[in-house]
Scaffold this motif. Structure first.
Motif, PDB file in Angstrom:
ATOM      1  N   ASP A  75       0.832  -1.203   0.000  1.00 27.73           N
ATOM      2  CA  ASP A  75       0.000   0.000   0.000  1.00 27.73           C
ATOM      3  C   ASP A  75       0.867   1.254   0.000  1.00 27.73           C
ATOM      4  OD1 ASP A  75      -2.448  -1.307  -0.019  1.00 27.73           O
ATOM      5  OD2 ASP A  75      -2.685  -1.277   2.155  1.00 27.73           O
ATOM      6  N   ARG A  76       1.977   1.185   0.721  1.00 30.55           N
ATOM      7  CA  ARG A  76       2.838   2.368   0.876  1.00 30.55           C
ATOM      8  C   ARG A  76       3.778   2.550  -0.324  1.00 30.55           C
ATOM      9  NH1 ARG A  76       5.555   5.954   0.348  1.00 30.55           N
ATOM     10  NH2 ARG A  76       6.803   7.184   1.823  1.00 30.55           N
ATOM     11  N   PHE A  77       4.490   1.489  -0.733  1.00 34.82           N
ATOM     12  CA  PHE A  77       5.526   1.614  -1.748  1.00 34.82           C
ATOM     13  C   PHE A  77       5.100   1.114  -3.124  1.00 34.82           C
ATOM     14  CE2 PHE A  77       7.885   1.267   2.294  1.00 34.82           C
ATOM     15  CZ  PHE A  77       8.547   2.489   2.258  1.00 34.82           C
ATOM     16  N   GLY A  78       3.930   0.488  -3.205  1.00 33.75           N
ATOM     17  CA  GLY A  78       3.437   0.031  -4.498  1.00 33.75           C
ATOM     18  C   GLY A  78       3.526  -1.476  -4.669  1.00 33.75           C
ATOM     19  N   ARG A  79       2.598  -2.034  -5.447  1.00 29.36           N
ATOM     20  CA  ARG A  79       2.557  -3.481  -5.680  1.00 29.36           C
ATOM     21  C   ARG A  79       3.799  -3.927  -6.476  1.00 29.36           C
ATOM     22  NH1 ARG A  79      -1.444  -2.526  -2.249  1.00 29.36           N
ATOM     23  NH2 ARG A  79      -3.451  -2.033  -3.188  1.00 29.36           N
ATOM     24  N   ARG A  80       4.146  -3.172  -7.508  1.00 30.02           N
ATOM     25  CA  ARG A  80       5.262  -3.547  -8.381  1.00 30.02           C
ATOM     26  C   ARG A  80       6.580  -3.594  -7.608  1.00 30.02           C
ATOM     27  NH1 ARG A  80       7.665  -3.301 -13.520  1.00 30.02           N
ATOM     28  NH2 ARG A  80       9.701  -2.273 -13.494  1.00 30.02           N
ATOM     29  N   THR A  81       6.880  -2.533  -6.869  1.00 34.38           N
ATOM     30  CA  THR A  81       8.147  -2.448  -6.150  1.00 34.38           C
ATOM     31  C   THR A  81       8.319  -3.611  -5.186  1.00 34.38           C
ATOM     32  OG1 THR A  81       8.169  -0.034  -6.306  1.00 34.38           O
ATOM     33  CG2 THR A  81       9.518  -1.030  -4.571  1.00 34.38           C
ATOM     34  N   MET A  82       7.298  -3.872  -4.385  1.00 36.05           N
ATOM     35  CA  MET A  82       7.414  -4.925  -3.377  1.00 36.05           C
ATOM     36  C   MET A  82       7.459  -6.311  -4.012  1.00 36.05           C
ATOM     37  SD  MET A  82       7.912  -3.052  -0.933  1.00 36.05           S
ATOM     38  CE  MET A  82       8.383  -4.490   0.023  1.00 36.05           C
ATOM     39  N   MET A  83       6.777  -6.486  -5.150  1.00 32.05           N
ATOM     40  CA  MET A  83       6.813  -7.786  -5.812  1.00 32.05           C
ATOM     41  C   MET A  83       8.199  -8.070  -6.357  1.00 32.05           C
ATOM     42  SD  MET A  83       4.872 -10.422  -6.480  1.00 32.05           S
ATOM     43  CE  MET A  83       6.298 -11.285  -5.866  1.00 32.05           C
ATOM     44  N   LEU A  84       8.825  -7.098  -6.984  1.00 30.79           N
ATOM     45  CA  LEU A  84      10.143  -7.313  -7.562  1.00 30.79           C
ATOM     46  C   LEU A  84      11.210  -7.548  -6.488  1.00 30.79           C
ATOM     47  CD1 LEU A  84      10.140  -4.732 -10.497  1.00 30.79           C
ATOM     48  CD2 LEU A  84       9.857  -7.213 -10.633  1.00 30.79           C
ATOM     49  N   TRP A  85      11.175  -6.792  -5.413  1.00 36.46           N
ATOM     50  CA  TRP A  85      12.130  -7.021  -4.333  1.00 36.46           C
ATOM     51  C   TRP A  85      11.924  -8.392  -3.691  1.00 36.46           C
ATOM     52  CZ3 TRP A  85      16.618  -5.167  -3.786  1.00 36.46           C
ATOM     53  CH2 TRP A  85      16.915  -3.853  -4.145  1.00 36.46           C
ATOM     54  N   SER A  86      10.687  -8.818  -3.565  1.00 33.25           N
ATOM     55  CA  SER A  86      10.411 -10.148  -3.007  1.00 33.25           C
ATOM     56  C   SER A  86      11.016 -11.237  -3.889  1.00 33.25           C
ATOM     57  CB  SER A  86       8.900 -10.360  -2.867  1.00 33.25           C
ATOM     58  OG  SER A  86       8.342  -9.449  -1.952  1.00 33.25           O
ATOM     59  N   CYS A  87      10.905 -11.057  -5.204  1.00 33.21           N
ATOM     60  CA  CYS A  87      11.485 -12.032  -6.135  1.00 33.21           C
ATOM     61  C   CYS A  87      13.005 -12.100  -5.995  1.00 33.21           C
ATOM     62  CB  CYS A  87      11.111 -11.670  -7.574  1.00 33.21           C
ATOM     63  SG  CYS A  87       9.390 -11.991  -8.019  1.00 33.21           S
ATOM     64  N   VAL A  88      13.645 -10.951  -5.842  1.00 26.15           N
ATOM     65  CA  VAL A  88      15.108 -10.926  -5.709  1.00 26.15           C
ATOM     66  C   VAL A  88      15.547 -11.655  -4.449  1.00 26.15           C
ATOM     67  CG1 VAL A  88      17.094  -9.418  -5.308  1.00 26.15           C
ATOM     68  CG2 VAL A  88      15.424  -8.833  -7.077  1.00 26.15           C
ATOM     69  N   VAL A  89      14.876 -11.389  -3.321  1.00 27.39           N
ATOM     70  CA  VAL A  89      15.231 -12.058  -2.061  1.00 27.39           C
ATOM     71  C   VAL A  89      14.999 -13.558  -2.170  1.00 27.39           C
ATOM     72  CG1 VAL A  89      14.693 -12.235   0.407  1.00 27.39           C
ATOM     73  CG2 VAL A  89      14.811  -9.989  -0.686  1.00 27.39           C
ATOM     74  N   PHE A  90      13.919 -13.947  -2.819  1.00 29.57           N
ATOM     75  CA  PHE A  90      13.636 -15.372  -3.024  1.00 29.57           C
ATOM     76  C   PHE A  90      14.768 -16.048  -3.803  1.00 29.57           C
ATOM     77  CE2 PHE A  90      12.046 -18.576  -6.042  1.00 29.57           C
ATOM     78  CZ  PHE A  90      11.601 -19.550  -5.156  1.00 29.57           C
ATOM     79  N   LEU A  91      15.243 -15.403  -4.855  1.00 29.42           N
ATOM     80  CA  LEU A  91      16.318 -15.975  -5.663  1.00 29.42           C
ATOM     81  C   LEU A  91      17.600 -16.145  -4.846  1.00 29.42           C
ATOM     82  CD1 LEU A  91      15.769 -13.981  -8.976  1.00 29.42           C
ATOM     83  CD2 LEU A  91      15.278 -16.405  -8.597  1.00 29.42           C
ATOM     84  N   LEU A  92      17.934 -15.162  -4.036  1.00 28.58           N
ATOM     85  CA  LEU A  92      19.135 -15.251  -3.205  1.00 28.58           C
ATOM     86  C   LEU A  92      19.006 -16.365  -2.167  1.00 28.58           C
ATOM     87  CD1 LEU A  92      19.865 -11.443  -2.654  1.00 28.58           C
ATOM     88  CD2 LEU A  92      21.116 -13.039  -4.134  1.00 28.58           C
ATOM     89  N   ALA A  93      17.805 -16.505  -1.565  1.00 24.91           N
ATOM     90  CA  ALA A  93      17.592 -17.564  -0.574  1.00 24.91           C
ATOM     91  C   ALA A  93      17.661 -18.942  -1.213  1.00 24.91           C
ATOM     92  CB  ALA A  93      16.238 -17.365   0.115  1.00 24.91           C
ATOM     93  N   THR A  94      17.134 -19.068  -2.421  1.00 25.32           N
ATOM     94  CA  THR A  94      17.191 -20.350  -3.130  1.00 25.32           C
ATOM     95  C   THR A  94      18.634 -20.735  -3.424  1.00 25.32           C
ATOM     96  OG1 THR A  94      15.052 -19.859  -4.154  1.00 25.32           O
ATOM     97  CG2 THR A  94      16.361 -21.614  -5.141  1.00 25.32           C
ATOM     98  N   LEU A  95      19.417 -19.756  -3.820  1.00 25.66           N
ATOM     99  CA  LEU A  95      20.842 -20.012  -4.055  1.00 25.66           C
ATOM    100  C   LEU A  95      21.530 -20.460  -2.768  1.00 25.66           C
ATOM    101  CD1 LEU A  95      22.942 -19.852  -6.332  1.00 25.66           C
ATOM    102  CD2 LEU A  95      23.445 -17.513  -5.586  1.00 25.66           C
ATOM    103  N   GLY A  96      21.157 -19.848  -1.642  1.00 28.56           N
ATOM    104  CA  GLY A  96      21.703 -20.258  -0.350  1.00 28.56           C
ATOM    105  C   GLY A  96      21.369 -21.696  -0.009  1.00 28.56           C
ATOM    106  N   CYS A  97      20.132 -22.125  -0.292  1.00 25.85           N
ATOM    107  CA  CYS A  97      19.727 -23.516  -0.043  1.00 25.85           C
ATOM    108  C   CYS A  97      20.607 -24.494  -0.825  1.00 25.85           C
ATOM    109  CB  CYS A  97      18.262 -23.719  -0.439  1.00 25.85           C
ATOM    110  SG  CYS A  97      17.059 -22.927   0.652  1.00 25.85           S
ATOM    111  N   LEU A  98      20.973 -24.106  -2.028  1.00 23.38           N
ATOM    112  CA  LEU A  98      21.766 -24.987  -2.881  1.00 23.38           C
ATOM    113  C   LEU A  98      23.231 -25.058  -2.460  1.00 23.38           C
ATOM    114  CD1 LEU A  98      20.294 -24.021  -6.365  1.00 23.38           C
ATOM    115  CD2 LEU A  98      20.308 -26.318  -5.376  1.00 23.38           C
TER     116      LEU A  98
END
Length: 402
Positions: A75-98
């Motif tokens: 609501d504060r920063f926008g749907r697009r901004t928060m979705m893209l940052w969430s995707c980036v963090v997810f990718l980094l965490a997945t790499l950590g799992c591997l």
């Protein structure tokens, strides 16, 4: 990465249904694709199955935390901004799992992967940004239909990948899919949220006004207990498959796909018929179908006629019921002021998945050598009895509102 960079032409239109389906599908895949490999992973990291099961229950618990904050953040920063940052963090965490060989560090990275649950919260908020409540149930139903196709296929794929190339292959697939879907969101997802200059603290202060809404609570708790029943199955299903029925990972993946198939059909029916029949009738039908499936499992269990085909086949009715309940109850939960839709979506999802996480822990106690399917089915049935009570409350509130 600056997702608000003006060095490239950013999309101005709302994201397509396909993009929303892919984003929520990525979230669904990250929950279920590795499930058939859980026993294999416990052996690889040299820990008890109950420890590795935290990859499910811990992930679900973190979902609740993420969803609590992602609504007001969007609501504060926008749907697009928060979705893209969430995707980036997810990718980094997945790499950590591997990359890690430590069980507890793996579980830490696995828990961080839960940030991708933002996709579901933001997708629902986008729908309410661009559609009225009469169209929202149908749109959410279609999005969930796409989302449900992933857990229908993912455990099967994960089971075969686990047997052929090891459990890590499922996380490699998550990484590759995540990269592709992040790129899709970057190029297609325009901003839909009304502009807000309120701080995060101010956004969170809106929660009391949402929590005072009885309709929000009625529909939120319906989604929590209905979805909680699936979380019990999600957490205990791999152990039921291996301990009770002696299934291999690939066999379990095939049987497990039956339940999401039911959910897929239910989501399609919600998208097709919610506008015609209304959310109350659709929720009632979903409750009835789920209880029929669960009671049939109990009856056949008492008669010592329970097999893998019977158990997983009848669980498809529970999936079908949830496919009717969740899109329609979600719309009821989001009937708040337009500027609070993101917050209501996040808060409701946090309550839903937080309750699901608590319920999923019970699956570890309900599945053990010699227990059969009765304890876990009884636990799921108890949650649906609460859904019946809450649905009665929601009908009273609806009649008063009229």
């Amino acid at each position: 990465m600056n997702v608000n960079s003006h060095s490239v032409a950013l999309p101005l239109s709302p994201p397509s249904m396909f993009t929303l389906m892919m984003l929520t599908g990525l979230s669904a895949m990250s929950i279920s694709i590795f499930l058939p490999s859980l026993p294999q992973m416990a052996e690889y990291f040299n820990v008890e199955y109950s420890v590795m099961q935290f990859a499910v229950s811990g992930y679900i618990a973190m979902n609740a935390v993420v969803q609590f904050f992602i609504g007001p953040l969007s609501d504060r920063f926008g749907r697009r901004t928060m979705m893209l940052w969430s995707c980036v963090v997810f990718l980094l965490a997945t790499l950590g799992c591997l990359l890690t060989s430590n069980a507890y560090l793996f579980l830490f990275y696995r828990t961080i992967q839960a940030v991708i649950v933002s996709a579901g919260v933001i997708a629902r908020a986008v729908v309410r940004d661009i559609a009225d409540e009469h169209e929202s149930a149908s749109m959410i139903g279609y999005i969930m239909m796409g989302m449900s196709m992933v857990p229908m296929v993912a455990p099967t794929v994960g089971g075969f990948l686990g047997e052929w190339m090891g459990w890590q292959s499922s996380f490699v697939l998550m990484l590759v899919a995540g990269l592709a879907i992040t790129a899709l969101a970057f190029w297609d997802m325009g901003e839909t949220a009304p502009q807000s200059h309120s701080s995060l603290a101010t956004q969170i202060k809106n929660y009391p006004s949402i929590l005072k809404d009885s309709r929000f609570w009625a529909y939120c708790l319906i989604t929590m207990f209905a979805n909680g029943s699936f979380f019990i199955f999600l957490s205990g299903g791999p152990l039921v498959g291996s301990v009770v029925f002696g299934l291999s990972p690939s066999e379990f993946g095939l049987y497990f796909a039956i339940t999401p198939l039911g959910y897929l059909v239910g989501n399609y029916l919600s998208g097709r018929f919610s506008k015609r029949f209304g959310m109350q009738k659709m929720i009632a039908a979903g409750i009835a179908l789920s209880l029929i499936g669960l009671i049939a499992i109990l009856v056949l269990g008492f008669a010592h006629m329970s097999t893998a085909a019977v158990f997983f086949g009848l669980m498809a009715l529970v999936g079908l019921g949830n496919g009717l309940i969740l899109p329609n109850a979600t719309v009821g939960m989001l009937m708040v002021k337009p500027e609070l839709v993101g917050s209501a979506s996040g808060l409701g999802a946090a309550i839903m998945t937080g309750g699901g996480a608590v319920l999923s822990v019970g699956a570890g106690f309900a599945v053990y050598e010699g227990a059969g399917v009765m304890p876990i089915t009884g636990l799921m049935t108890a949650t649906f009895i609460l859904v019946v009570v809450l649905f009665g409350w929601s009908q009273k509130l609806s009649s008063v509102a009229k």
